[in-house]
Scaffold this active site. Structure first.
Site, PDB file in Angstrom:
ATOM      1  N   CYS A  19       0.492  -1.671  -0.269  1.00  0.00           N
ATOM      2  CA  CYS A  19      -0.061  -0.002  -0.040  1.00  0.00           C
ATOM      3  C   CYS A  19       0.910   1.311   0.306  1.00  0.00           C
ATOM      4  O   CYS A  19       0.472   2.387  -1.116  1.00  0.00           O
ATOM      5  CB  CYS A  19      -1.473   0.196   1.126  1.00  0.00           C
ATOM      6  SG  CYS A  19      -1.849   1.708   1.655  1.00  0.00           S
ATOM      7  N   GLY A  53      -5.551  -2.599   8.439  1.00  0.00           N
ATOM      8  CA  GLY A  53      -4.245  -3.097   7.840  1.00  0.00           C
ATOM      9  C   GLY A  53      -4.712  -2.297   6.657  1.00  0.00           C
ATOM     10  O   GLY A  53      -5.764  -1.197   6.807  1.00  0.00           O
ATOM     11  N   CYS A  54      -4.354  -2.315   4.896  1.00  0.00           N
ATOM     12  CA  CYS A  54      -4.427  -0.270   3.828  1.00  0.00           C
ATOM     13  C   CYS A  54      -6.040  -0.562   4.130  1.00  0.00           C
ATOM     14  O   CYS A  54      -6.718  -0.684   3.882  1.00  0.00           O
ATOM     15  CB  CYS A  54      -3.902  -1.072   2.439  1.00  0.00           C
ATOM     16  SG  CYS A  54      -3.779   0.641   1.672  1.00  0.00           S
ATOM     17  N   PHE A  55      -5.715   0.371   4.295  1.00  0.00           N
ATOM     18  CA  PHE A  55      -7.671   1.698   4.778  1.00  0.00           C
ATOM     19  C   PHE A  55      -7.879   1.527   2.822  1.00  0.00           C
ATOM     20  O   PHE A  55      -9.590   1.699   3.038  1.00  0.00           O
ATOM     21  CB  PHE A  55      -7.391   2.592   4.853  1.00  0.00           C
ATOM     22  CG  PHE A  55      -6.820   3.676   4.882  1.00  0.00           C
ATOM     23  CD1 PHE A  55      -5.240   3.587   3.820  1.00  0.00           C
ATOM     24  CD2 PHE A  55      -6.331   4.509   5.850  1.00  0.00           C
ATOM     25  CE1 PHE A  55      -4.598   4.947   2.927  1.00  0.00           C
ATOM     26  CE2 PHE A  55      -4.780   5.781   5.676  1.00  0.00           C
ATOM     27  CZ  PHE A  55      -4.601   5.921   3.726  1.00  0.00           C
ATOM     28  N   TRP A  56      -7.786   1.951   1.899  1.00  0.00           N
ATOM     29  CA  TRP A  56      -7.602   0.823   0.522  1.00  0.00           C
ATOM     30  C   TRP A  56      -9.021  -0.278   0.045  1.00  0.00           C
ATOM     31  O   TRP A  56     -10.691  -0.056  -0.174  1.00  0.00           O
ATOM     32  CB  TRP A  56      -7.125   1.554  -0.259  1.00  0.00           C
ATOM     33  CG  TRP A  56      -5.227   2.072   0.230  1.00  0.00           C
ATOM     34  CD1 TRP A  56      -6.025   3.050   0.151  1.00  0.00           C
ATOM     35  CD2 TRP A  56      -4.383   2.406  -1.417  1.00  0.00           C
ATOM     36  NE1 TRP A  56      -5.330   4.588  -0.490  1.00  0.00           N
ATOM     37  CE2 TRP A  56      -4.319   3.930  -0.850  1.00  0.00           C
ATOM     38  CE3 TRP A  56      -3.816   1.625  -2.026  1.00  0.00           C
ATOM     39  CZ2 TRP A  56      -3.180   4.219  -1.895  1.00  0.00           C
ATOM     40  CZ3 TRP A  56      -3.070   2.081  -2.232  1.00  0.00           C
ATOM     41  CH2 TRP A  56      -2.162   3.069  -2.361  1.00  0.00           C
TER      42      TRP A  56
END
Length: 224
Positions: A19, A53-56
């Site tokens: 990310c 984890g990755c907010f996307w």
């Protein structure tokens, strides 16, 4: 033969894209405008904050749910004021990438949000989700009320007793203190950057799996 080998190597490289790396690659093309989601009418809605984890990816899951009005990517769990992505992604703060979910409890319950949260990331890996590693990617439920704390702890107990995971759940259950919205270019990243290598290799397969597993909870536009 050479072409197939080259394609395989490219695919492997995509799978190890993180990310952070993807964001750094796109930073020059990005804007720093405020999150558009914050302008939506969220008066009277309940809020829930999760880090997984990755907010996307996390953002893309929750915004597909019926009863969810808005989802904003941001940072929580730290002490400094006005954290930036550069600081958080470097691991130099106590913040975790997270999302704040604005939802209608008459349409979707907090327990249902917990179900989605635990089903869409690995709560047994400490400070890591796939290619993303560091305390900024830790698993956290930020509760706002004693009832939410009790419900979260009970849900974790139920998962462990049911043997839902081969390893112990390491998700933190912490009181919510402050949420800082991330920079504008992080908002709706999955939707606005479909060709991003990280989105293609990491996020898209996860989101598609989520849509398949939670068909009965999806908004009509995301249903097959």
């Amino acid at each position: 033969m050479i072409t197939r080998t080259l394609l395989l190597l490219i695919s492997i490289l995509f799978c190890f894209t993180s990310c952070t790396e993807a964001t750094n690659n796109n930073r020059l093309q990005a804007t720093s405008s405020p999150p558009q989601n914050l302008s939506e009418d969220t008066v009277g809605l309940a809020k829930a904050t999760f880090a997984g984890g990755c907010f996307w990816c996390t953002e893309a899951y929750f915004e597909r749910l019926q009863g969810v009005q808005a989802v904003v990517s941001g940072y929580a769990g730290g002490k400094s004021q006005n954290p930036t992505y550069q600081q958080v992604s470097a691991g130099s703060t106590d913040y975790a990438e997270c999302v704040q979910v604005y939802y209608n409890p008459q349409q979707i319950s907090y327990k249902e949000l917990l179900e989605v949260f635990f089903a869409t990331h690995d709560p047994t890996t400490l400070n890591r989700q796939g290619p993303d590693h560091g305390k900024q990617y830790r698993s956290v439920v930020f509760y706002r009320t004693p009832e939410e704390k009790k419900m979260t702890e009970q849900y974790i107990t139920d998962l462990e007793q049911a043997g839902a995971y081969p390893n112990k759940i390491v998700t933190y259950v912490q009181p919510f203190k402050k949420f800082w919205p991330a920079e504008g270019y992080h908002q709706d990243y999955y939707k606005l950057n479909p060709k991003d290598p990280y989105v293609q290799a990491v996020a898209k397969p996860k989101v598609k799996k989520f849509e398949s597993n939670f068909q009965n909870k999806l908004k009509p536009e995301y249903s097959n």
